[in-house]
Write a protein that holds these residues in place. Sequence first.
Motif, mmCIF file in Angstrom:
data_model
loop_
_atom_site.group_PDB
_atom_site.id
_atom_site.type_symbol
_atom_site.label_atom_id
_atom_site.label_comp_id
_atom_site.label_asym_id
_atom_site.label_seq_id
_atom_site.Cartn_x
_atom_site.Cartn_y
_atom_site.Cartn_z
ATOM 1 N N LEU A 1 0.832 -1.198 0.000
ATOM 2 C CA LEU A 1 0.000 0.000 0.000
ATOM 3 C C LEU A 1 0.865 1.246 0.000
ATOM 4 N N THR A 2 0.386 2.276 -0.671
ATOM 5 C CA THR A 2 1.077 3.558 -0.666
ATOM 6 C C THR A 2 0.758 4.295 0.637
ATOM 7 N N PHE A 3 1.536 5.320 0.922
ATOM 8 C CA PHE A 3 1.260 6.146 2.097
ATOM 9 C C PHE A 3 -0.162 6.702 2.026
ATOM 10 N N ALA A 4 -0.573 7.166 0.853
ATOM 11 C CA ALA A 4 -1.917 7.752 0.696
ATOM 12 C C ALA A 4 -3.003 6.719 0.980
ATOM 13 N N GLU A 5 -2.817 5.480 0.552
ATOM 14 C CA GLU A 5 -3.814 4.436 0.810
ATOM 15 C C GLU A 5 -3.912 4.123 2.301
ATOM 16 N N VAL A 6 -2.783 4.061 2.959
ATOM 17 C CA VAL A 6 -2.778 3.812 4.402
ATOM 18 C C VAL A 6 -3.461 4.961 5.136
ATOM 19 N N GLU A 7 -3.154 6.178 4.741
ATOM 20 C CA GLU A 7 -3.762 7.353 5.369
ATOM 21 C C GLU A 7 -5.272 7.380 5.138
ATOM 22 N N ARG A 8 -5.716 7.057 3.926
ATOM 23 C CA ARG A 8 -7.163 6.986 3.666
ATOM 24 C C ARG A 8 -7.823 5.930 4.551
ATOM 25 N N GLY A 9 -7.155 4.810 4.741
ATOM 26 C CA GLY A 9 -7.686 3.770 5.620
ATOM 27 C C GLY A 9 -7.835 4.250 7.053
ATOM 28 N N ARG A 10 -6.853 5.004 7.535
ATOM 29 C CA ARG A 10 -6.935 5.568 8.890
ATOM 30 C C ARG A 10 -8.087 6.553 9.002
ATOM 31 N N ARG A 11 -8.225 7.389 8.002
ATOM 32 C CA ARG A 11 -9.321 8.372 8.019
ATOM 33 C C ARG A 11 -10.678 7.691 7.969
ATOM 34 N N LEU A 12 -10.767 6.656 7.152
ATOM 35 C CA LEU A 12 -12.023 5.908 7.062
ATOM 36 C C LEU A 12 -12.369 5.301 8.411
ATOM 37 N N GLY A 13 -11.400 4.673 9.041
ATOM 38 C CA GLY A 13 -11.641 4.071 10.352
ATOM 39 C C GLY A 13 -12.095 5.086 11.378
ATOM 40 N N ALA A 14 -11.420 6.227 11.416
ATOM 41 C CA ALA A 14 -11.782 7.276 12.371
ATOM 42 C C ALA A 14 -13.190 7.803 12.096
ATOM 43 N N LEU A 15 -13.527 7.991 10.844
ATOM 44 C CA LEU A 15 -14.859 8.469 10.469
ATOM 45 C C LEU A 15 -15.930 7.483 10.921
ATOM 46 N N LEU A 16 -15.716 6.206 10.667
ATOM 47 C CA LEU A 16 -16.704 5.201 11.053
ATOM 48 C C LEU A 16 -16.831 5.094 12.569
ATOM 49 N N ARG A 17 -15.727 5.205 13.294
ATOM 50 C CA ARG A 17 -15.783 5.192 14.765
ATOM 51 C C ARG A 17 -16.618 6.363 15.275
ATOM 52 N N ARG A 18 -16.359 7.557 14.723
ATOM 53 C CA ARG A 18 -17.129 8.741 15.156
ATOM 54 C C ARG A 18 -18.602 8.574 14.847
ATOM 55 N N ALA A 19 -18.897 8.076 13.654
ATOM 56 C CA ALA A 19 -20.300 7.930 13.242
ATOM 57 C C ALA A 19 -21.015 6.856 14.061
ATOM 58 N N ARG A 20 -20.281 5.867 14.522
ATOM 59 C CA ARG A 20 -20.876 4.793 15.325
ATOM 60 C C ARG A 20 -21.352 5.333 16.659
ATOM 61 N N GLY A 21 -20.665 6.347 17.167
ATOM 62 C CA GLY A 21 -21.074 6.966 18.431
ATOM 63 C C GLY A 21 -21.041 5.986 19.585
ATOM 64 N N ASP A 22 -22.131 5.932 20.342
ATOM 65 C CA ASP A 22 -22.218 5.076 21.519
ATOM 66 C C ASP A 22 -22.662 3.650 21.199
ATOM 67 N N ARG A 23 -23.022 3.414 19.948
ATOM 68 C CA ARG A 23 -23.460 2.056 19.597
ATOM 69 C C ARG A 23 -22.268 1.109 19.603
ATOM 70 N N THR A 24 -22.527 -0.126 19.922
ATOM 71 C CA THR A 24 -21.433 -1.091 19.995
ATOM 72 C C THR A 24 -21.001 -1.522 18.603
ATOM 73 N N MET A 25 -19.774 -1.968 18.542
ATOM 74 C CA MET A 25 -19.238 -2.499 17.298
ATOM 75 C C MET A 25 -20.062 -3.704 16.835
#
Length: 95
Positions: free
Chosen positions: A6-30
Motif C-alpha cells: 500500500l502507498t502512504f496515501a492508501e494507508v492514510e485513507r484507511g486511517r481516516r475511514l476508520g476514524a470516520l466510522l468510529r465517530r459515526a458509530r457513536g455510543d453504539r457497539t461495534m
Amino acid sequence: MVRLPLTFAEVERGRRLGALLRRARGDRTMLEIALDARVSPETLRKIESGRVATPAFPTIAAIAAVVGLSLDAVWAEINQPLDGIERETPERLSS
C-alpha cells in the motif's frame, strides 16, 4: 496473485475511514453495527483500527448506511489533502 504494498496515501485513507466510522458509530457497539451491516465484528474492528486500509466497496457501503453516512460524505472525508505534507515517491527519490 501478488498484492502490491500500500502507498502512504492508501494507508492514510484507511486511517481516516476508520476514524470516520468510529465517530459515526457513536455510543453504539461495534457488534450492533456489524450485525446490522451484515459484516463480521472482526472486519469492522479491523476497518475502524485502520488495519484494513482498502476494504471492499460493498462493505463500506453497508457500514455507512447503518451509521447514517452518505457515500459522498465518506469519500469527501477520506480524500482530504495530506495537510501539506509532501511524501517521497519513487520518481522523486531517483532525481
